[in-house]
Scaffold this motif. Sequence first.
Motif, PDB file in Angstrom:
ATOM      1  N   SER A  71      -7.517   3.967  11.278  1.00  0.00           N
ATOM      2  CA  SER A  71      -6.400   4.738  10.706  1.00  0.00           C
ATOM      3  C   SER A  71      -6.182   4.382   9.246  1.00  0.00           C
ATOM      4  O   SER A  71      -5.921   5.269   8.414  1.00  0.00           O
ATOM      5  N   LEU A  72      -6.282   3.100   8.903  1.00  0.00           N
ATOM      6  CA  LEU A  72      -6.091   2.697   7.507  1.00  0.00           C
ATOM      7  C   LEU A  72      -7.232   3.201   6.631  1.00  0.00           C
ATOM      8  O   LEU A  72      -6.999   3.625   5.488  1.00  0.00           O
ATOM      9  N   LEU A  73      -8.439   3.163   7.138  1.00  0.00           N
ATOM     10  CA  LEU A  73      -9.563   3.727   6.384  1.00  0.00           C
ATOM     11  C   LEU A  73      -9.355   5.219   6.138  1.00  0.00           C
ATOM     12  O   LEU A  73      -9.563   5.720   5.026  1.00  0.00           O
ATOM     13  N   ASN A  74      -8.922   5.921   7.172  1.00  0.00           N
ATOM     14  CA  ASN A  74      -8.662   7.361   7.033  1.00  0.00           C
ATOM     15  C   ASN A  74      -7.472   7.636   6.125  1.00  0.00           C
ATOM     16  O   ASN A  74      -7.463   8.626   5.398  1.00  0.00           O
ATOM     17  N   ALA A 113       0.838  -1.212   0.000  1.00  0.00           N
ATOM     18  CA  ALA A 113       0.000   0.000   0.000  1.00  0.00           C
ATOM     19  C   ALA A 113       0.867   1.254   0.000  1.00  0.00           C
ATOM     20  O   ALA A 113       0.580   2.218  -0.714  1.00  0.00           O
ATOM     21  N   SER A 114       1.935   1.231   0.802  1.00  0.00           N
ATOM     22  CA  SER A 114       2.849   2.383   0.834  1.00  0.00           C
ATOM     23  C   SER A 114       3.486   2.606  -0.529  1.00  0.00           C
ATOM     24  O   SER A 114       3.600   3.752  -0.986  1.00  0.00           O
ATOM     25  N   ALA A 115       3.889   1.528  -1.179  1.00  0.00           N
ATOM     26  CA  ALA A 115       4.476   1.649  -2.516  1.00  0.00           C
ATOM     27  C   ALA A 115       3.442   2.205  -3.501  1.00  0.00           C
ATOM     28  O   ALA A 115       3.778   3.021  -4.365  1.00  0.00           O
ATOM     29  N   GLN A 163      -5.877  10.268   1.727  1.00  0.00           N
ATOM     30  CA  GLN A 163      -4.649  10.129   0.940  1.00  0.00           C
ATOM     31  C   GLN A 163      -3.422  10.474   1.774  1.00  0.00           C
ATOM     32  O   GLN A 163      -2.584  11.294   1.382  1.00  0.00           O
ATOM     33  N   ASN A 164      -3.327   9.826   2.940  1.00  0.00           N
ATOM     34  CA  ASN A 164      -2.275  10.131   3.906  1.00  0.00           C
ATOM     35  C   ASN A 164      -1.394   8.902   4.170  1.00  0.00           C
ATOM     36  O   ASN A 164      -1.721   8.065   5.017  1.00  0.00           O
ATOM     37  N   PRO A 165      -0.272   8.796   3.467  1.00  0.00           N
ATOM     38  CA  PRO A 165       0.606   7.642   3.655  1.00  0.00           C
ATOM     39  C   PRO A 165       1.246   7.589   5.046  1.00  0.00           C
ATOM     40  O   PRO A 165       1.663   6.524   5.496  1.00  0.00           O
ATOM     41  N   ASP A 166       1.307   8.719   5.731  1.00  0.00           N
ATOM     42  CA  ASP A 166       1.887   8.720   7.082  1.00  0.00           C
ATOM     43  C   ASP A 166       1.074   7.842   8.033  1.00  0.00           C
ATOM     44  O   ASP A 166       1.630   7.212   8.933  1.00  0.00           O
TER      45      ASP A 166
END
Length: 132
Positions: free
Chosen positions: A96-99, A45-47, A104-107
Amino acid sequence: MHSYDSQKAVSQYRQLGLQGEVSNASPHRLIQMLFEGLLQQLDLASAAFDRKDIAARGEHLGRAIAIVEGLRDSLNLEVAELARQLDSLYEYCTLSLLNANKNQNPDQVREVRQLLWVLKTGWDAIAPVDNA
């Protein structure tokens, strides 16, 4: 008694289509496998965030959330306070993953990955000794 219900973990693992090692895995190993798959999905997901690949990001975050929910469902909440605390942590990770996807927040993905990596490391450290 353990914080995880191994039968529920097996069921969740099968639902996710990750059947390779399931039949021969110990209950402890099943949870390790779920953590491994979860961290892999978060890395993917991060990639996808980095590539700005919205479809892949959503797919990998969806799989990660399913694994978190599988870990959550496998908790034996009637046995230990630790299980109830893990349940709260897993709920936080899911939200957190849903948000992360919505905003669109990879942090947020990185934060969840770090939290779950710490859990996996702890779980790995308490692995039963094989006396074979």
